[in-house]
Write an enzyme that holds these catalytic residues in place. Structure first.
Site, short mmCIF file in Angstrom:
data_model
loop_
_atom_site.label_atom_id
_atom_site.label_comp_id
_atom_site.label_asym_id
_atom_site.label_seq_id
_atom_site.Cartn_x
_atom_site.Cartn_y
_atom_site.Cartn_z
CG MET A 30 -18.06 28.72 27.46
SD MET A 30 -18.50 30.41 27.83
CE MET A 30 -20.22 30.42 27.42
N GLY A 36 -25.21 18.58 21.10
CA GLY A 36 -24.48 19.44 20.15
C GLY A 36 -22.99 19.40 20.43
CG HIS A 37 -21.34 21.15 23.99
ND1 HIS A 37 -22.45 21.43 24.77
CD2 HIS A 37 -20.73 22.34 23.77
CE1 HIS A 37 -22.49 22.71 25.02
NE2 HIS A 37 -21.48 23.31 24.42
CE LYS A 151 -26.35 27.46 19.84
NZ LYS A 151 -26.51 28.89 20.23
CG ASP A 152 -22.19 29.99 19.22
OD1 ASP A 152 -23.04 30.81 19.57
OD2 ASP A 152 -21.97 28.93 19.84
CD GLN A 155 -17.67 31.03 19.57
OE1 GLN A 155 -17.89 31.72 20.55
NE2 GLN A 155 -17.84 29.72 19.58
O1 PAF Z 1 -18.73 28.62 22.03
C1 PAF Z 1 -18.38 28.62 23.22
O2 PAF Z 1 -18.83 27.78 24.02
C2 PAF Z 1 -17.39 29.65 23.72
O3 PAF Z 1 -17.61 30.88 23.11
C3 PAF Z 1 -15.92 29.21 23.57
C4 PAF Z 1 -15.53 29.03 22.11
C5 PAF Z 1 -15.71 27.90 24.33
C6 PAF Z 1 -15.00 30.27 24.17
O4 PAF Z 1 -15.24 30.46 25.54
#
Ligand code: PAF
Length: 304
Positions: A30, A36-37, A151-152, A155
């Site tokens: 996002m 981290g990204h 971390k998520d 998800q």
């Molecule tokens: O983890 C995230 O940043 C968001 O939930 C994702 C996977 C990009 C979906 O919008």
């Protein structure tokens, strides 16, 4: 590194790579990218020939009282970081491009059961929003590999389930959590924290380490959870949950279960909601939790 905003341009780029026989990886984000990204990009880079990062603040995964409007949007900065990490293409669509019939009329993807507890209880509709946008991205890119941060954690389980159930030929890779020097898990939402809150937020990591230690010395899980929540509350957090769960299912552990566990915390500090987790390693050095008022985070753990 180029940036495209439409499905047509994205598909044309990927078709050319596929023609050359390239393996393609996707890192959905996002935006407002941090180390981290970038670790996800680096991990993806090692597995495929071409890396695509999507940057899209997905409206359908935010609740009505959440931070969609104020979520930081920093595309120029994100592009610079992505280029430096060897990303090949950025996909930064508009809401209209991702939801051509509008967000209210979108086809929705629901992943039952694993979406239900924890974040699912506190953020109704969140995982349907995530599953919907990730399915759209998977359909557009058709990657060989897609990388998500641990971390998520819930998800990640939702997406693994989605891919298996829809039989998508995509390898899902979970990347390790990247932490600040004080232990705070990196997150775009950390920038909502004041300097003082950022220091205090490191307590979440300390409590996760302590929960691991308590489980490993055989303390009953209900007690570990109560103690963890109470330590957080005494330090000024509002704890949504501080729990030990079965890592594969997020169900409560069976009586006596000591393997395959994970501890997960969601807590609010001021206006900021933070989440973090730690798989419980039965061989980790034992660090205990103890309850005390007004003790700085670093003193809340003892080494046995
Ligand atoms: O983890 C995230 O940043 C968001 O939930 C994702 C996977 C990009 C979906 O919008």
């Amino acid at each position: 590194m180029d940036t495209v905003a439409t499905a047509v341009e994205l598909r044309a780029r990927i078709a050319a790579w596929r023609h050359e026989g390239a393996r393609v990886g996707l890192v959905p984000t996002m935006g407002n990218l941090h180390e981290g990204h970038f670790s996800l990009i680096d991990l993806c880079r090692r597995q495929v020939d071409r890396v695509i990062a999507s940057v899209f603040v997905n409206p359908t995964q935010f609740g009505p009282n959440e931070d969609f409007a104020r979520y930081p949007r920093t595309l120029a900065q994100d592009q610079a970081g992505l280029a430096a990490h060897g990303c090949d293409l950025v996909f930064a669509p508009t809401v209209e491009e991702m939801y051509p019939f509008g967000v209210d009329q979108t086809v929705r993807v629901e992943v039952p059961v694993v979406s239900a507890p924890l974040e699912g209880e506190r953020r109704p509709g969140h995982f349907a929003g995530v599953a919907t946008v990730v399915t759209k991205l998977f359909n557009l890119v058709q990657p060989d590999v897609a990388v998500f941060g641990r971390k998520d954690y819930q998800q990640l389980l939702v997406i693994e389930r989605l891919v298996r159930d829809l039989r998508l030929p995509i390898e899902i890779v979970g990347a390790p959590i990247v932490r600040e020097a004080n232990g705070l898990a990196m997150s775009s939402r950390n920038q909502y924290l004041s300097a003082e809150e950022r220091d205090r937020a490191s307590l979440i990591h300390s409590v996760l380490l302590g929960m691991q230690g308590e489980v490993n010395v055989g303390r009953p899980i209900a007690e570990v959870e109560r103690l963890a929540a109470s330590i957080l509350e005494k330090a000024g957090f509002v704890a949504d949950y501080a729990v030990v769960r079965s890592a594969q299912t997020l169900l409560e552990p069976a009586v006596g279960q000591r393997d395959g566990l994970i501890s997960l915390i969601a807590a609010r500090l001021g206006k900021t909601r933070l989440i973090d987790n730690m798989p419980i390693d039965p061989n980790a050095p034992i660090r205990r939790l103890f309850e005390a008022n007004h003790v700085p985070p670093t003193n809340l753990l003892t080494n046995l």
